[in-house]
Design a protein around this motif. Structure first.
Motif, PDB file in Angstrom:
ATOM      1  N   GLN A  33      -3.907  -0.069  -1.601  1.00  0.00           N
ATOM      2  CA  GLN A  33      -4.443   1.060  -0.822  1.00  0.00           C
ATOM      3  C   GLN A  33      -4.872   0.606   0.566  1.00  0.00           C
ATOM      4  O   GLN A  33      -4.647   1.308   1.557  1.00  0.00           O
ATOM      5  CB  GLN A  33      -5.610   1.714  -1.562  1.00  0.00           C
ATOM      6  CG  GLN A  33      -5.179   2.504  -2.771  1.00  0.00           C
ATOM      7  CD  GLN A  33      -6.356   3.018  -3.589  1.00  0.00           C
ATOM      8  OE1 GLN A  33      -7.516   2.713  -3.314  1.00  0.00           O
ATOM      9  NE2 GLN A  33      -6.054   3.809  -4.608  1.00  0.00           N
ATOM     10  N   ARG A  34      -5.490  -0.560   0.679  1.00  0.00           N
ATOM     11  CA  ARG A  34      -5.903  -1.075   1.991  1.00  0.00           C
ATOM     12  C   ARG A  34      -4.682  -1.343   2.866  1.00  0.00           C
ATOM     13  O   ARG A  34      -4.675  -1.038   4.053  1.00  0.00           O
ATOM     14  CB  ARG A  34      -6.750  -2.340   1.847  1.00  0.00           C
ATOM     15  CG  ARG A  34      -8.162  -2.078   1.354  1.00  0.00           C
ATOM     16  CD  ARG A  34      -9.083  -3.279   1.523  1.00  0.00           C
ATOM     17  NE  ARG A  34      -8.559  -4.533   1.037  1.00  0.00           N
ATOM     18  CZ  ARG A  34      -8.673  -4.991  -0.202  1.00  0.00           C
ATOM     19  NH1 ARG A  34      -9.307  -4.281  -1.096  1.00  0.00           N
ATOM     20  NH2 ARG A  34      -8.172  -6.172  -0.540  1.00  0.00           N
ATOM     21  N   TYR A  35      -3.635  -1.921   2.286  1.00  0.00           N
ATOM     22  CA  TYR A  35      -2.409  -2.184   3.045  1.00  0.00           C
ATOM     23  C   TYR A  35      -1.732  -0.879   3.464  1.00  0.00           C
ATOM     24  O   TYR A  35      -1.234  -0.767   4.586  1.00  0.00           O
ATOM     25  CB  TYR A  35      -1.444  -3.058   2.243  1.00  0.00           C
ATOM     26  CG  TYR A  35      -1.706  -4.533   2.412  1.00  0.00           C
ATOM     27  CD1 TYR A  35      -1.027  -5.267   3.368  1.00  0.00           C
ATOM     28  CD2 TYR A  35      -2.652  -5.185   1.635  1.00  0.00           C
ATOM     29  CE1 TYR A  35      -1.270  -6.613   3.536  1.00  0.00           C
ATOM     30  CE2 TYR A  35      -2.906  -6.529   1.800  1.00  0.00           C
ATOM     31  CZ  TYR A  35      -2.213  -7.245   2.757  1.00  0.00           C
ATOM     32  OH  TYR A  35      -2.464  -8.580   2.938  1.00  0.00           O
ATOM     33  N   ASP A 112     -10.660 -10.440   6.222  1.00  0.00           N
ATOM     34  CA  ASP A 112     -10.076 -11.783   6.322  1.00  0.00           C
ATOM     35  C   ASP A 112      -8.987 -12.027   5.286  1.00  0.00           C
ATOM     36  O   ASP A 112      -8.503 -13.144   5.143  1.00  0.00           O
ATOM     37  CB  ASP A 112     -11.177 -12.837   6.160  1.00  0.00           C
ATOM     38  CG  ASP A 112     -12.131 -12.836   7.347  1.00  0.00           C
ATOM     39  OD1 ASP A 112     -11.686 -12.473   8.459  1.00  0.00           O
ATOM     40  OD2 ASP A 112     -13.306 -13.198   7.162  1.00  0.00           O
ATOM     41  N   GLU A 113      -8.605 -10.999   4.575  1.00  0.00           N
ATOM     42  CA  GLU A 113      -7.598 -11.114   3.525  1.00  0.00           C
ATOM     43  C   GLU A 113      -6.210 -11.421   4.090  1.00  0.00           C
ATOM     44  O   GLU A 113      -5.811 -10.869   5.102  1.00  0.00           O
ATOM     45  CB  GLU A 113      -7.560  -9.776   2.773  1.00  0.00           C
ATOM     46  CG  GLU A 113      -6.711  -9.767   1.545  1.00  0.00           C
ATOM     47  CD  GLU A 113      -6.875  -8.453   0.801  1.00  0.00           C
ATOM     48  OE1 GLU A 113      -5.846  -7.939   0.359  1.00  0.00           O
ATOM     49  OE2 GLU A 113      -8.000  -7.948   0.683  1.00  0.00           O
ATOM     50  N   THR A 117      -0.088 -14.067   6.292  1.00  0.00           N
ATOM     51  CA  THR A 117       0.834 -12.960   6.557  1.00  0.00           C
ATOM     52  C   THR A 117       0.488 -12.287   7.877  1.00  0.00           C
ATOM     53  O   THR A 117       1.370 -11.955   8.672  1.00  0.00           O
ATOM     54  CB  THR A 117       0.787 -11.925   5.413  1.00  0.00           C
ATOM     55  OG1 THR A 117       1.144 -12.577   4.198  1.00  0.00           O
ATOM     56  CG2 THR A 117       1.717 -10.768   5.667  1.00  0.00           C
ATOM     57  N   ARG A 118      -0.785 -12.085   8.111  1.00  0.00           N
ATOM     58  CA  ARG A 118      -1.231 -11.446   9.355  1.00  0.00           C
ATOM     59  C   ARG A 118      -0.817 -12.266  10.562  1.00  0.00           C
ATOM     60  O   ARG A 118      -0.295 -11.720  11.537  1.00  0.00           O
ATOM     61  CB  ARG A 118      -2.744 -11.278   9.329  1.00  0.00           C
ATOM     62  CG  ARG A 118      -3.256 -10.584  10.564  1.00  0.00           C
ATOM     63  CD  ARG A 118      -4.739 -10.425  10.561  1.00  0.00           C
ATOM     64  NE  ARG A 118      -5.188 -10.024   9.256  1.00  0.00           N
ATOM     65  CZ  ARG A 118      -6.442  -9.876   8.924  1.00  0.00           C
ATOM     66  NH1 ARG A 118      -7.378 -10.095   9.805  1.00  0.00           N
ATOM     67  NH2 ARG A 118      -6.799  -9.514   7.720  1.00  0.00           N
TER      68      ARG A 118
END
Length: 175
Positions: A33-35, A112-113, A117-118
């Motif tokens: 959901q956050r993504y 900070d997850e 990838t970020r």
């Protein structure tokens, strides 16, 4: 990750195993959901830049595509080549902010997850749309239009075509 003997403990207590699996699934659902929220916010991003003289205003989306293009009155005075240059320079200026805005959205949505990838994603955006560090030089005033021909001035003639023949020793002839 489970400890070596933890798996055995879970197998002895099926209720605990179910609770752990439900907790794990809920964590994955929350992450998804956050993504999804970050993706939706990113797709809604619009960045706008205006040329220093106000002749051109360009809006781009997070993918770099132009979503709006507006011209001020001054744009009418520019030769087509200069107007084209102004459009491209202003578009690049708007695109230069994409990586920073996407990074902000990701930080707000994901914290900070998943830093790896970020960083990969933001690095790709920065290479595609580098920030414009210094403002593009503004266009000089366009030259005044040439005076209309007078009745006594003969019309200009087209230049004669010149033939250029290469010397025989160059070997440029395919024959």
């Amino acid at each position: 990750m489970t400890r070596p003997n933890e798996l055995g403990e879970l197998m002895l207590d099926p209720d605990e195993a179910q609770r752990k699996m439900d907790q794990w699934a809920a964590g994955l659902e929350e992450k998804a959901q956050r993504y999804a929220a970050a993706q939706e916010r990113t797709e809604e991003l619009r960045l706008t830049a205006t040329s220093s003289d106000g002749a051109v205003k360009v809006t781009v989306g997070a993918d770099g595509g132009v979503t709006a293009l507006e011209f001020g009155n001054k744009a009418r005075t520019y030769p087509m080549e200069e107007l084209s240059r102004q459009i491209l320079a202003t578009m690049h200026q708007a695109q230069g902010g994409i990586a920073g805005k996407v990074a902000e959205v990701m930080q707000e949505s994901l914290g900070d997850e998943d830093q790896e990838t970020r960083e990969l994603m933001i690095g790709t955006l920065r290479s595609r749309f580098p920030e414009i560090e210094e403002e593009e030089p503004t266009a000089s005033e366009p030259p005044p239009p040439p005076p209309p021909p007078s009745a006594s001035t003969p019309p200009p003639q087209a230049p004669r075509e010149r033939r250029h023949e290469a010397p025989d020793d160059e070997g440029n002839s395919p024959w």
